[in-house]
Write a protein that holds these residues in place. Sequence first.
Motif, PDB file in Angstrom:
ATOM      1  N   VAL A 213      -4.332   6.512  -7.919  1.00  0.00           N
ATOM      2  CA  VAL A 213      -4.535   7.893  -8.260  1.00  0.00           C
ATOM      3  C   VAL A 213      -3.693   8.794  -7.355  1.00  0.00           C
ATOM      4  O   VAL A 213      -3.361   8.280  -6.019  1.00  0.00           O
ATOM      5  N   LYS A 214      -3.363  10.131  -7.593  1.00  0.00           N
ATOM      6  CA  LYS A 214      -2.542  10.860  -6.606  1.00  0.00           C
ATOM      7  C   LYS A 214      -3.316  11.336  -5.686  1.00  0.00           C
ATOM      8  O   LYS A 214      -4.725  11.479  -5.729  1.00  0.00           O
ATOM      9  N   GLU A 215      -2.902  11.936  -4.407  1.00  0.00           N
ATOM     10  CA  GLU A 215      -3.486  12.472  -3.296  1.00  0.00           C
ATOM     11  C   GLU A 215      -4.535  13.428  -3.753  1.00  0.00           C
ATOM     12  O   GLU A 215      -5.665  14.043  -3.050  1.00  0.00           O
ATOM     13  N   ASP A 216      -4.147  14.408  -4.736  1.00  0.00           N
ATOM     14  CA  ASP A 216      -4.787  15.418  -5.162  1.00  0.00           C
ATOM     15  C   ASP A 216      -5.808  15.268  -6.357  1.00  0.00           C
ATOM     16  O   ASP A 216      -6.132  16.496  -6.879  1.00  0.00           O
ATOM     17  N   ALA A 217      -6.117  14.038  -6.699  1.00  0.00           N
ATOM     18  CA  ALA A 217      -6.935  13.820  -7.737  1.00  0.00           C
ATOM     19  C   ALA A 217      -8.239  14.105  -7.578  1.00  0.00           C
ATOM     20  O   ALA A 217      -8.696  13.692  -6.457  1.00  0.00           O
ATOM     21  N   LEU A 218      -8.896  14.636  -8.530  1.00  0.00           N
ATOM     22  CA  LEU A 218     -10.504  14.972  -8.231  1.00  0.00           C
ATOM     23  C   LEU A 218     -11.364  13.813  -8.682  1.00  0.00           C
ATOM     24  O   LEU A 218     -10.832  12.866  -9.164  1.00  0.00           O
ATOM     25  N   VAL A 236      -4.697   5.323  -3.133  1.00  0.00           N
ATOM     26  CA  VAL A 236      -4.191   6.819  -3.229  1.00  0.00           C
ATOM     27  C   VAL A 236      -2.829   6.809  -2.800  1.00  0.00           C
ATOM     28  O   VAL A 236      -2.423   6.302  -1.716  1.00  0.00           O
ATOM     29  N   VAL A 237      -1.936   7.495  -3.526  1.00  0.00           N
ATOM     30  CA  VAL A 237      -0.452   7.823  -3.136  1.00  0.00           C
ATOM     31  C   VAL A 237      -0.302   9.163  -3.125  1.00  0.00           C
ATOM     32  O   VAL A 237      -0.861   9.998  -3.624  1.00  0.00           O
ATOM     33  N   ASN A 238       0.941   9.442  -2.444  1.00  0.00           N
ATOM     34  CA  ASN A 238       1.637  10.753  -2.651  1.00  0.00           C
ATOM     35  C   ASN A 238       2.398  10.951  -3.843  1.00  0.00           C
ATOM     36  O   ASN A 238       2.690  10.056  -4.547  1.00  0.00           O
ATOM     37  N   GLN A 239       3.130  12.115  -3.726  1.00  0.00           N
ATOM     38  CA  GLN A 239       3.860  12.415  -5.004  1.00  0.00           C
ATOM     39  C   GLN A 239       5.019  11.379  -5.097  1.00  0.00           C
ATOM     40  O   GLN A 239       5.784  11.557  -6.057  1.00  0.00           O
ATOM     41  N   SER A 240       5.575  10.687  -3.841  1.00  0.00           N
ATOM     42  CA  SER A 240       6.515   9.719  -4.016  1.00  0.00           C
ATOM     43  C   SER A 240       6.043   8.232  -4.225  1.00  0.00           C
ATOM     44  O   SER A 240       6.726   7.217  -4.185  1.00  0.00           O
ATOM     45  N   ASN A 241       4.749   8.126  -4.567  1.00  0.00           N
ATOM     46  CA  ASN A 241       3.943   6.925  -4.877  1.00  0.00           C
ATOM     47  C   ASN A 241       4.262   5.936  -3.709  1.00  0.00           C
ATOM     48  O   ASN A 241       3.828   4.903  -3.970  1.00  0.00           O
ATOM     49  N   LYS A 242       4.106   6.469  -2.620  1.00  0.00           N
ATOM     50  CA  LYS A 242       3.968   5.923  -1.464  1.00  0.00           C
ATOM     51  C   LYS A 242       2.196   5.733  -0.925  1.00  0.00           C
ATOM     52  O   LYS A 242       1.662   6.761  -1.037  1.00  0.00           O
ATOM     53  N   LEU A 243       1.712   4.510  -0.561  1.00  0.00           N
ATOM     54  CA  LEU A 243       0.486   4.421  -0.320  1.00  0.00           C
ATOM     55  C   LEU A 243       0.068   5.376   1.041  1.00  0.00           C
ATOM     56  O   LEU A 243       0.626   5.091   1.877  1.00  0.00           O
ATOM     57  N   LEU A 244      -1.060   6.284   0.698  1.00  0.00           N
ATOM     58  CA  LEU A 244      -1.614   6.875   1.812  1.00  0.00           C
ATOM     59  C   LEU A 244      -3.107   6.226   2.201  1.00  0.00           C
ATOM     60  O   LEU A 244      -3.491   6.341   3.310  1.00  0.00           O
ATOM     61  N   ASN A 303       4.888  -4.868  -2.209  1.00  0.00           N
ATOM     62  CA  ASN A 303       6.173  -5.569  -2.435  1.00  0.00           C
ATOM     63  C   ASN A 303       7.080  -4.640  -1.217  1.00  0.00           C
ATOM     64  O   ASN A 303       7.432  -3.460  -2.174  1.00  0.00           O
ATOM     65  N   GLY A 304       7.245  -4.921  -0.419  1.00  0.00           N
ATOM     66  CA  GLY A 304       7.773  -4.172   0.534  1.00  0.00           C
ATOM     67  C   GLY A 304       7.042  -2.965   0.952  1.00  0.00           C
ATOM     68  O   GLY A 304       5.815  -3.145   1.402  1.00  0.00           O
ATOM     69  N   ASP A 305       7.259  -1.697   0.487  1.00  0.00           N
ATOM     70  CA  ASP A 305       6.715  -0.596   0.796  1.00  0.00           C
ATOM     71  C   ASP A 305       5.959  -0.178  -0.367  1.00  0.00           C
ATOM     72  O   ASP A 305       5.413   0.972  -0.433  1.00  0.00           O
ATOM     73  N   ASN A 306       6.091  -0.719  -1.541  1.00  0.00           N
ATOM     74  CA  ASN A 306       5.654  -0.610  -2.859  1.00  0.00           C
ATOM     75  C   ASN A 306       4.056  -1.116  -2.926  1.00  0.00           C
ATOM     76  O   ASN A 306       4.118  -2.357  -2.673  1.00  0.00           O
ATOM     77  N   ILE A 307       3.474  -0.339  -3.813  1.00  0.00           N
ATOM     78  CA  ILE A 307       2.013  -1.393  -4.030  1.00  0.00           C
ATOM     79  C   ILE A 307       2.433  -2.170  -5.384  1.00  0.00           C
ATOM     80  O   ILE A 307       3.083  -2.004  -6.328  1.00  0.00           O
ATOM     81  N   ALA A 308       2.129  -3.481  -5.114  1.00  0.00           N
ATOM     82  CA  ALA A 308       2.282  -4.501  -6.225  1.00  0.00           C
ATOM     83  C   ALA A 308       1.225  -4.743  -7.001  1.00  0.00           C
ATOM     84  O   ALA A 308       1.146  -5.256  -8.177  1.00  0.00           O
ATOM     85  N   GLY A 309       0.095  -4.360  -6.431  1.00  0.00           N
ATOM     86  CA  GLY A 309      -1.362  -4.470  -7.164  1.00  0.00           C
ATOM     87  C   GLY A 309      -2.388  -4.677  -6.021  1.00  0.00           C
ATOM     88  O   GLY A 309      -2.276  -4.402  -4.841  1.00  0.00           O
ATOM     89  N   PHE A 310      -3.588  -5.155  -6.619  1.00  0.00           N
ATOM     90  CA  PHE A 310      -4.668  -5.526  -5.709  1.00  0.00           C
ATOM     91  C   PHE A 310      -5.094  -7.022  -5.802  1.00  0.00           C
ATOM     92  O   PHE A 310      -5.086  -7.582  -7.004  1.00  0.00           O
ATOM     93  N   ILE A 311      -5.613  -7.492  -4.924  1.00  0.00           N
ATOM     94  CA  ILE A 311      -6.302  -9.114  -4.938  1.00  0.00           C
ATOM     95  C   ILE A 311      -7.578  -8.771  -4.539  1.00  0.00           C
ATOM     96  O   ILE A 311      -8.059  -8.123  -3.485  1.00  0.00           O
ATOM     97  N   HIS A 312      -8.708  -9.333  -5.286  1.00  0.00           N
ATOM     98  CA  HIS A 312      -9.854  -9.118  -5.133  1.00  0.00           C
ATOM     99  C   HIS A 312     -10.515 -10.530  -4.834  1.00  0.00           C
ATOM    100  O   HIS A 312     -10.004 -11.552  -5.163  1.00  0.00           O
ATOM    101  N   ILE A 313     -11.627 -10.485  -4.117  1.00  0.00           N
ATOM    102  CA  ILE A 313     -12.123 -11.871  -3.702  1.00  0.00           C
ATOM    103  C   ILE A 313     -12.649 -12.614  -4.990  1.00  0.00           C
ATOM    104  O   ILE A 313     -12.535 -13.948  -5.063  1.00  0.00           O
ATOM    105  N   HIS A 314     -13.005 -11.873  -6.161  1.00  0.00           N
ATOM    106  CA  HIS A 314     -13.336 -12.492  -7.251  1.00  0.00           C
ATOM    107  C   HIS A 314     -12.319 -13.433  -7.889  1.00  0.00           C
ATOM    108  O   HIS A 314     -12.213 -14.388  -8.541  1.00  0.00           O
TER     109      HIS A 314
END
Length: 322
Positions: A213-218, A236-244, A303-314
Amino acid sequence: MKLTKNIKTNAIQVLQKEANAIQNLINYIDDDFVACVEAILGSSGRVVITGIGKSAIVANKIVATLNSTGTPALFMHAADAIHGDLGMIQKDDHVICISKSGNTPEIKVLVPLLKRLGSKLIALVSNVESYLAEHADYVLNATIEAEACPNNLAPTTSTTVHMAMGDALAVCLLEARGFSSQDFAKYHPGGSLGKQLYLTVADVIPKNLVPVVKEDALLSEIIVEISSKRLGATAVVNQSNKLLGIITDGDLRRMLLSGADIHQVKAIEIMTKNPKKISQDEFAIKALNLMKEYNITQLVAMNGDNIAGFIHIHDLMKEGIV
């Protein structure tokens, strides 16, 4: 009650006798042991291990350990050897003959035949004055005081120390070859052990949708994203899709308990900053260790500075490495 006490006492005595015998092996790691390791390292051949009875079973185990740690090995039953199996031995092979007494009839028949083939003979024995030891090129001394059996008959302590000496030999060869965990993985691709050694985060995360979601998501958008992707969290990412940051189910519960206005609150206000993350190129077992260390159930894969996904314990549980 007396029977139970005797059982416990007997079991403890057996383990103590065998532990003492293994401890005593330290005194027998001598120049012959070193020369044996160096000879195997310097050979282009394989290690052929032979024995009879319980020694044959021990031989099979040592063969398996050597093969899995970078030293090619074969098992040859001492009785079958004189009925054709000697044909498996090549000129550069080293033959390890395992025997407690070193004087059994099968061994006495086999030793001259091995010498005639020109094979280097290694004796793993508990009797260094035996026929086998006297005719061997190298002796691995596995002398014991007595078997753990109260009658001093059943092979117990002797087989234990022979196996331990085999482990010492295998690990010394492993160390000398510089055999790494990556090499180990080549020989153990199956099961949980293999997966710990080769499965990466990138191998796991494609199975998951990526909640973002974007940083301003409700709040309504946040809840939908977490629920639809079924990972119990969203990035949560900013408008440049960087992880916040990251918002988890726990963050939502804490927000509700704080009395915040659920109609106005935004993602950036309730997220956890600097979330725990891991490179997609790391081994999955490292992800598991991080989750255990921080008592969390998911990590953001990068993946570098970009979100590649999530890894869950399941995910790790499904892969069988938990």
